[in-house]
Design a protein around this motif. Structure first.
Motif, PDB file in Angstrom:
ATOM      1  N   ILE A 146       0.857  -1.183   0.000  1.00  0.00           N
ATOM      2  CA  ILE A 146       0.000   0.000   0.000  1.00  0.00           C
ATOM      3  C   ILE A 146       0.896   1.237   0.000  1.00  0.00           C
ATOM      4  N   TYR A 152      -0.691  -0.997  -4.499  1.00  0.00           N
ATOM      5  CA  TYR A 152      -1.828  -0.079  -4.513  1.00  0.00           C
ATOM      6  C   TYR A 152      -1.356   1.372  -4.515  1.00  0.00           C
ATOM      7  N   SER A 153      -1.956   2.163  -5.393  1.00  0.00           N
ATOM      8  CA  SER A 153      -1.666   3.595  -5.429  1.00  0.00           C
ATOM      9  C   SER A 153      -2.907   4.331  -5.911  1.00  0.00           C
ATOM     10  N   THR A 154      -3.290   5.375  -5.200  1.00  0.00           N
ATOM     11  CA  THR A 154      -4.474   6.152  -5.594  1.00  0.00           C
ATOM     12  C   THR A 154      -4.150   7.103  -6.739  1.00  0.00           C
ATOM     13  N   THR A 155      -2.901   7.464  -6.917  1.00  0.00           N
ATOM     14  CA  THR A 155      -2.531   8.463  -7.925  1.00  0.00           C
ATOM     15  C   THR A 155      -1.979   7.846  -9.203  1.00  0.00           C
ATOM     16  N   ALA A 205      -2.795   4.413 -10.400  1.00  0.00           N
ATOM     17  CA  ALA A 205      -3.465   3.166 -10.788  1.00  0.00           C
ATOM     18  C   ALA A 205      -3.461   2.994 -12.298  1.00  0.00           C
ATOM     19  N   GLY A 219      -5.509   0.053  -8.471  1.00  0.00           N
ATOM     20  CA  GLY A 219      -6.424   0.906  -7.721  1.00  0.00           C
ATOM     21  C   GLY A 219      -7.310   0.103  -6.793  1.00  0.00           C
ATOM     22  N   GLU A 220      -7.064  -1.217  -6.732  1.00  0.00           N
ATOM     23  CA  GLU A 220      -7.858  -2.099  -5.886  1.00  0.00           C
ATOM     24  C   GLU A 220      -6.964  -2.873  -4.932  1.00  0.00           C
ATOM     25  N   ASN A 232      -1.500   7.829   8.530  1.00  0.00           N
ATOM     26  CA  ASN A 232      -2.453   7.388   7.512  1.00  0.00           C
ATOM     27  C   ASN A 232      -2.782   5.894   7.563  1.00  0.00           C
ATOM     28  N   PHE A 267      -6.424   3.986   6.780  1.00  0.00           N
ATOM     29  CA  PHE A 267      -6.503   3.049   5.658  1.00  0.00           C
ATOM     30  C   PHE A 267      -7.043   1.697   6.117  1.00  0.00           C
ATOM     31  N   GLU A 272     -10.751   1.703   6.657  1.00  0.00           N
ATOM     32  CA  GLU A 272     -11.523   1.746   5.422  1.00  0.00           C
ATOM     33  C   GLU A 272     -11.328   0.496   4.560  1.00  0.00           C
ATOM     34  N   ASN A 273     -10.231  -0.242   4.793  1.00  0.00           N
ATOM     35  CA  ASN A 273      -9.901  -1.403   3.968  1.00  0.00           C
ATOM     36  C   ASN A 273      -9.503  -2.581   4.850  1.00  0.00           C
TER      37      ASN A 273
END
Length: 324
Positions: free
Chosen positions: A7, A33-36, A38, A59-60, A76, A80, A83-84
């Motif tokens: 992550i 995983y990366s939000t920026t 993906a 992104g998943e 963070n 995380f 939420e996950n």
């Protein structure tokens, strides 16, 4: 073969973790995983991995991996994980400071063990979750733990340590900008650095008195590594101090006492910690050197993973420094 998730894989620690796990014989990277980023190739962020992997950022999150590494900014990881949620069988290794202190070590039914193998090896082997130590904290604790165990830290302990620019993370700031950092040295957070809390808890774990820790961190004009110089009153001989450290680290596969003076090039790009002892009158000087991204972060995280899954402790971590 175990499946690993990462992550926050676009930063320095994430990149080093990918590099190690790609070459680990018992681990397969399931996702990064990366939000920026993906959908983008891993090599778009880590150009040193071009041609070594076809992986792309995801992104998943797969909640059923065997182990997940959290390479997120401090504060963070808790959000995380809320939420996950991961499977109850997934082992967690967190590289932030969210779970390092005893007061924060229990989260959603899991107890995070402080992941310094030279201190907590047996607990790490049976752990469900690990709080990976900080980079300064690793270098300083390895310099002081033998003295703490022997009850020889009764007086003030003076610590001066310098770190490379990668210690500040991949994000830009005025003090990590090349024009500022090059040909420059400065101190920051004098006597108040956030790693003092975890250092103090480890040194006090033996139940012996520990004097005041006076820690002055410095920014160096290089990219990788930490050189820590620690000194305190010591009434024994230098040979007695050497025997104390030799005995303490006799089973440590990555921490070694050097008869010669040490320097950063010996340890950069490795998971090693090198230690040197020097005595002047009644003062013992302990110098320790590590790579802040490996023994101070990603390498130690993999060392902890190896212990948790029963792999050889050095698996994937027999990295040689480039001293020339």
């Amino acid at each position: 073969m175990i499946k690993a998730g990462i992550i926050g894989g676009s930063g320095y620690t994430g990149g080093e973790l990918i590099r190690i796990l790609l070459n680990h014989p018992n681990t397969e990277i399931d996702f990064v995983y990366s939000t920026t980023r993906a959908g983008k190739p891993i090599a778009s962020a880590h150009q040193d991995l071009l041609g070594l992997t076809d992986l792309k950022f995801s992104g998943e999150v797969n909640p059923n991996v065997d182990v997940v590494f959290l390479c997120l900014g401090h504060g963070n990881s808790t959000a995380f994980l809320n939420e996950n949620p991961f499977s109850t069988s997934t082992k967690i290794i967190d590289l932030s400071n969210d779970f390092r202190l005893q007061a924060d070590s229990t989260f959603n039914g899991k107890r995070f063990i402080y992941g310094l193998p030279e201190l907590n090896k047996s607990s790490i082997q049976s752990a469900e979750a690990i709080a990976n130590p900080g980079c300064f904290a690793t270098a300083i604790q390895l310099a002081l733990l033998p003295l703490a165990k022997a009850g020889l830290l009764n007086n003030e302990v003076h610590i001066n340590a310098v770190t490379g620019s990668t210690g500040a993370g991949v994000g830009l700031s005025p003090s990590s900008h090349f024009s500022w950092r090059n040909n420059n040295v400065s101190w920051y957070k004098p006597f108040t650095h956030q790693h003092l809390g975890e250092i103090g808890e480890s040194l006090n774990s033996y139940g012996n008195p520990v004097g005041k820790l006076l820690f002055l961190p410095n920014r160096g004009n290089f990219t990788r590594g930490i050189l820590a110089t620690v000194y305190t009153q010591f009434d024994g001989s230098l040979e007695e101090a050497k025997q104390l450290f030799t005995d303490f680290y006799k089973d440590a596969v990555f921490t070694h006492l050097s008869e010669e003076e040490i320097h950063l090039k010996q340890v950069v790009n490795t998971n090693q910690c090198h230690i040197h002892l020097h005595k002047h009158e009644n003062v013992l000087l302990v110098t320790s050197a590590i790579d802040n991204l490996l023994k101070g972060a990603s390498g130690q995280a993999v060392q902890n993973m190896n212990l948790m899954f029963g792999f050889p402790e050095t698996e994937g971590l027999l990295l040689k420094a480039g001293v020339f």
